[in-house]
Design a protein around this motif. Sequence first.
Motif: not given
Ligand SMILES: *[C@@H]1O[C@H](CO)[C@@H](O)[C@H](O)[C@H]1NC(C)=O
Length: 454
Positions: A23, A63, A65, A108, A110
């Motif tokens: 992340d 990912n 954000t 966010s 990815l």
């Molecule tokens: C990416 O991080 C956000 C915030 O933590 C989360 O809501 C989201 O599901 C994540 N996306 C993936 C594809 O893991």
Amino acid sequence: MIRHYIFLCVLTSCAVTIGPVADLVIVNAQVSPDGFVKSAVLAGDTLPGPIITGQKGDTFKINVTNHLNDETMLTGTSIHWHGLFQRHSNQMDGTAFVTQCPISPGHSFLYEFNTGDQVGTYWYHSHYGVRYCDGLRGALIIYDPHDPYRFLYDIDNVQRQAVPDSVLINGIGNYPGGPDTSYAVIHVQPYKRYRFRLLNMACKPNYIFSIDHHKLIIIEADGQYVESLVVDSIQIYAAQRYPFILETSRPVDNYWVHAVPNLGSPDVNPKIRITPNPVALQETDLHPSYPPLPILLQEDGADVKLNIVLGKNATSFNFLINGVQYTSPSIPILLQLLNGDISASEMAPNDSIYSLPRNKHKFAVIRSAGSSRYNYVNPVLRDTVNTGFLGDYVTIRFITDNPGPWLLHCGMALVFAEASHDVAASQPLSNSSKQLCPIYDSLPQQNFSLPPPN
Ligand SMILES: *[C@@H]1O[C@H](CO)[C@@H](O)[C@H](O)[C@H]1NC(C)=O
Ligand SMILES: *[C@@H]1O[C@H](CO)[C@@H](O)[C@H](O)[C@H]1NC(C)=O
Ligand SMILES: *[C@@H]1O[C@H](CO)[C@@H](O)[C@H](O)[C@H]1NC(C)=O
Ligand SMILES: *[C@@H]1O[C@H](CO)[C@@H](O)[C@H](O)[C@H]1NC(C)=O
Ligand SMILES: *[C@@H]1O[C@H](CO)[C@@H](O)[C@H](O)[C@H]1NC(C)=O
């Protein structure tokens, strides 16, 4: 006064590393790397951002954000992975309004891409406005299990170390008349061979990098192994990378690390060192470890020849390519392409889009800045080249083998729309890519004038 925050990173232990699955949160913060406090945009809360690492062949899943809330700066963001080919993953290239709409605050995205055969030293940065000058940048390293130079060094740990009005080395610097901040210190053990990864993540300046009383053995340029080359100094332009080996064979002592910028450098600590007969890096002395494809090297072998004339608008001082200033379209070029069977002239910004059969792009530098020689035998392959001074002709060659719109840029830009017809089949847009623009367009637009020219 506008402060140029510029960074030169020497990665050698103790930095935050993440990846290949991670992340990355983008936040606003106040930073003062050289004692001067400034609002910044940071990746992962650090300056520079965490080092993203992976192994050859890895699929990266980062990912991103967006937690930006400082309305005095752009609050949208994107991340571009400098030097990665993004073969069949053009939508992950992270160039705002070329391949995607910005990621909006509170959302966010990815970034998922495979790096194929690529190894070596790269970096990531925001590619929306001039955001990366505000701090959003970091190194990306792909380790090679079969590194041909592994026998030449003992230590390749990643240490965060870096270059504004003052130069930051590993995120630390100071400036004349400024607060008494420390210098960046790189600790090394005697009688070891270190692999350093030198990156210029600056917005603008180039630097002449050297370490007192030490030779630098260059082994890589922009992610391509080169025949090892021993030099005393390396002139490194913005976005270039020159990993080198340093042998700590001198008596135990402190040695200055120099990064002399081409702009605004008072001759104070460290004083410029005068070495007798210094060997400075010449780009024409760099030769790839593995020869480029023969098709790149035939003297008359180019299928498409493009002349690209760089210039400046005399009134606005904005950069021009072939007389045209690039303006971002409101709909990313990739989406325009996918919307139908259209030609470059029907796309916006039409004067900045060049249609090519197919593209992406380590290019061979057939002729370097400051040289009139054409090298069709063993030209260096790289992704970032100095275009020299007025009157210089720099010649590059590349093979167009990657469908999609790709940005050629340098404060100015044009887009190569490659193999438009193959784009849809090669990389259908993911659902999350499709959501970026509707979310972005539903939010109030920010409206900043360009900074004054200098
Ligand atoms: C990416 O991080 C956000 C915030 O933590 C989360 O809501 C989201 O599901 C994540 N996306 C993936 C594809 O893991
Ligand atoms: C140069 O800048 C002026 C002033 O902003 C503008 O009117 C003109 O169209 C620009 N020319 C080009 C070629 O972009
Ligand atoms: C570019 O697009 C504009 C507006 O759609 C159009 O007026 C112009 O003729 C186009 N230019 C070229 C070179 O096709
Ligand atoms: C993408 O969205 C479409 C329509 O909204 C849906 O049918 C499809 O299952 C989604 N695909 C994925 C991989 O989520
Ligand atoms: C953006 O700013 C300019 C100059 O202040 C102003 O003329 C223009 O109306 C603004 N546009 C929007 C969409 O707010």
